[in-house]
Design a protein around this motif. Structure first.
Motif, mmCIF file in Angstrom:
data_model
loop_
_atom_site.group_PDB
_atom_site.id
_atom_site.type_symbol
_atom_site.label_atom_id
_atom_site.label_comp_id
_atom_site.label_asym_id
_atom_site.label_seq_id
_atom_site.Cartn_x
_atom_site.Cartn_y
_atom_site.Cartn_z
ATOM 1 N N LEU A 1 27.138 37.104 29.729
ATOM 2 C CA LEU A 1 27.982 37.670 30.791
ATOM 3 C C LEU A 1 27.624 39.121 31.076
ATOM 4 C CD1 LEU A 1 31.553 36.214 30.178
ATOM 5 C CD2 LEU A 1 29.976 35.714 32.064
ATOM 6 N N GLU A 2 27.338 39.891 30.047
ATOM 7 C CA GLU A 2 26.986 41.296 30.285
ATOM 8 C C GLU A 2 25.739 41.394 31.148
ATOM 9 O OE1 GLU A 2 27.456 45.170 30.630
ATOM 10 O OE2 GLU A 2 28.917 43.817 29.714
ATOM 11 N N ARG B 1 45.064 45.049 42.229
ATOM 12 C CA ARG B 1 46.210 45.781 42.788
ATOM 13 C C ARG B 1 46.584 46.889 41.827
ATOM 14 N NH1 ARG B 1 50.536 41.523 45.273
ATOM 15 N NH2 ARG B 1 49.208 40.813 46.965
ATOM 16 N N ARG B 2 46.681 48.084 42.370
ATOM 17 C CA ARG B 2 47.044 49.252 41.567
ATOM 18 C C ARG B 2 46.232 49.321 40.279
ATOM 19 N NH1 ARG B 2 51.088 46.694 42.880
ATOM 20 N NH2 ARG B 2 53.124 47.056 43.607
ATOM 21 N N GLY B 3 44.946 49.046 40.403
ATOM 22 C CA GLY B 3 44.056 49.144 39.260
ATOM 23 C C GLY B 3 44.129 47.988 38.270
ATOM 24 N N ARG B 4 44.982 46.997 38.554
ATOM 25 C CA ARG B 4 45.124 45.850 37.652
ATOM 26 C C ARG B 4 44.558 44.616 38.327
ATOM 27 N NH1 ARG B 4 50.535 45.472 34.474
ATOM 28 N NH2 ARG B 4 49.153 44.013 33.481
ATOM 29 N N VAL B 5 43.941 43.776 37.535
ATOM 30 C CA VAL B 5 43.367 42.524 38.036
ATOM 31 C C VAL B 5 44.340 41.402 37.751
ATOM 32 C CG1 VAL B 5 41.457 40.893 37.812
ATOM 33 C CG2 VAL B 5 41.012 43.352 37.675
ATOM 34 N N THR C 1 36.762 43.148 29.074
ATOM 35 C CA THR C 1 37.826 43.610 28.177
ATOM 36 C C THR C 1 38.526 42.435 27.515
ATOM 37 O OG1 THR C 1 38.135 45.608 29.491
ATOM 38 C CG2 THR C 1 39.972 44.953 28.063
ATOM 39 N N GLU C 2 38.840 41.416 28.290
ATOM 40 C CA GLU C 2 39.510 40.237 27.726
ATOM 41 C C GLU C 2 38.623 39.527 26.717
ATOM 42 O OE1 GLU C 2 42.794 39.247 28.087
ATOM 43 O OE2 GLU C 2 42.766 41.285 28.896
ATOM 44 N N LEU C 3 37.347 39.412 27.020
ATOM 45 C CA LEU C 3 36.426 38.762 26.083
ATOM 46 C C LEU C 3 36.301 39.577 24.791
ATOM 47 C CD1 LEU C 3 34.540 36.456 25.397
ATOM 48 C CD2 LEU C 3 32.737 37.612 26.712
ATOM 49 N N THR C 4 36.280 40.877 24.900
ATOM 50 C CA THR C 4 36.246 41.734 23.710
ATOM 51 C C THR C 4 37.491 41.505 22.855
ATOM 52 O OG1 THR C 4 34.883 43.393 24.808
ATOM 53 C CG2 THR C 4 36.187 44.138 22.910
ATOM 54 N N ARG C 5 38.648 41.388 23.490
ATOM 55 C CA ARG C 5 39.886 41.133 22.760
ATOM 56 C C ARG C 5 39.843 39.777 22.048
ATOM 57 N NH1 ARG C 5 44.541 41.201 26.575
ATOM 58 N NH2 ARG C 5 45.664 40.656 24.700
ATOM 59 N N LEU D 1 34.832 43.749 42.759
ATOM 60 C CA LEU D 1 33.940 42.952 41.917
ATOM 61 C C LEU D 1 33.716 43.646 40.577
ATOM 62 C CD1 LEU D 1 31.935 40.517 41.616
ATOM 63 C CD2 LEU D 1 30.179 42.072 42.496
ATOM 64 N N VAL D 2 33.434 44.928 40.604
ATOM 65 C CA VAL D 2 33.204 45.700 39.381
ATOM 66 C C VAL D 2 34.473 45.702 38.521
ATOM 67 C CG1 VAL D 2 32.687 48.000 38.459
ATOM 68 C CG2 VAL D 2 31.381 47.106 40.404
ATOM 69 N N ALA D 3 35.634 45.891 39.145
ATOM 70 C CA ALA D 3 36.903 45.912 38.394
ATOM 71 C C ALA D 3 37.189 44.559 37.748
ATOM 72 C CB ALA D 3 38.051 46.314 39.313
#
Length: 173
Positions: free
Chosen positions: A130-131, A164-168, A27-31, A18-20
């Motif tokens: 969201l934050e 998976r492997r640190g990627r969402v 991160t995507e919203l910041t981009r 959930l945290v990840a």
């Protein structure tokens, strides 16, 4: 290792998933916010690129909230009935976010130099909501998700994405 022990290990990781997922969405919203700012400042980004990135983000966020509402939260409520008021408030937040996403999608359909500041303000508002939502959800639900008896359910079914492997990733991406 017994199946029960494996299930317990999977469940303990669910709170961290959930945290990840929340981190990835932030991160995507910041981009996207940076892209809109760059576009407004005259960068080479095209409106179609902004719409595509935002559409993918909106779809991932919507899927996350939908899976929480239809699978994750009911699973938590079944095992932890005392969470019902918190889950109801989080569902209300999800509706508020869905309304913002609809407005944002409409704005992006006609993004141009004349309305890019409006799009940016809407994105800034979404980021603030969201934050607050993510922080509160994490404070209140990570431990419960860690203790959740998952049975045969997967993290993707409960949370709308998979780590998976640190990627969402979302199967709807």
């Amino acid at each position: 290792m017994t199946a029960t022990h494996l299930d317990a290990n999977r469940a303990r990781a669910l709170g961290q998933e959930l945290v990840a997922i929340h981190h990835w969405l932030r991160t995507e919203l910041t981009r996207i916010r940076a892209d809109v700012s760059a576009y407004a400042a005259g960068s080479d980004l095209r409106p179609t690129q902004l719409r595509a990135h935002c559409t993918a983000f909106c779809a991932a966020l919507t899927r996350h909230h939908t899976c929480e509402d239809t699978a994750g939260f009911p699973a938590l409520a079944g095992q932890f009935p005392e969470l019902a008021p918190i889950l109801a408030e989080l569902r209300a937040d999800h509706q508020l976010v869905a309304d913002i996403l609809r407005r944002l999608t409409e704005l992006l359909d006609s993004i141009g130099p004349d309305n890019s500041a409006t799009v940016r303000r809407e994105l800034d508002g979404l980021a603030a909501i969201l934050e607050s939502h993510f922080q509160w959800e994490e404070r209140r639900l990570v431990q419960a998700f860690d203790e959740l008896e998952m049975g045969t359910r997967t993290g993707e079914e409960l949370l709308g994405a998979e780590v998976r492997r640190g990627r969402v990733r979302s199967s709807r991406d």
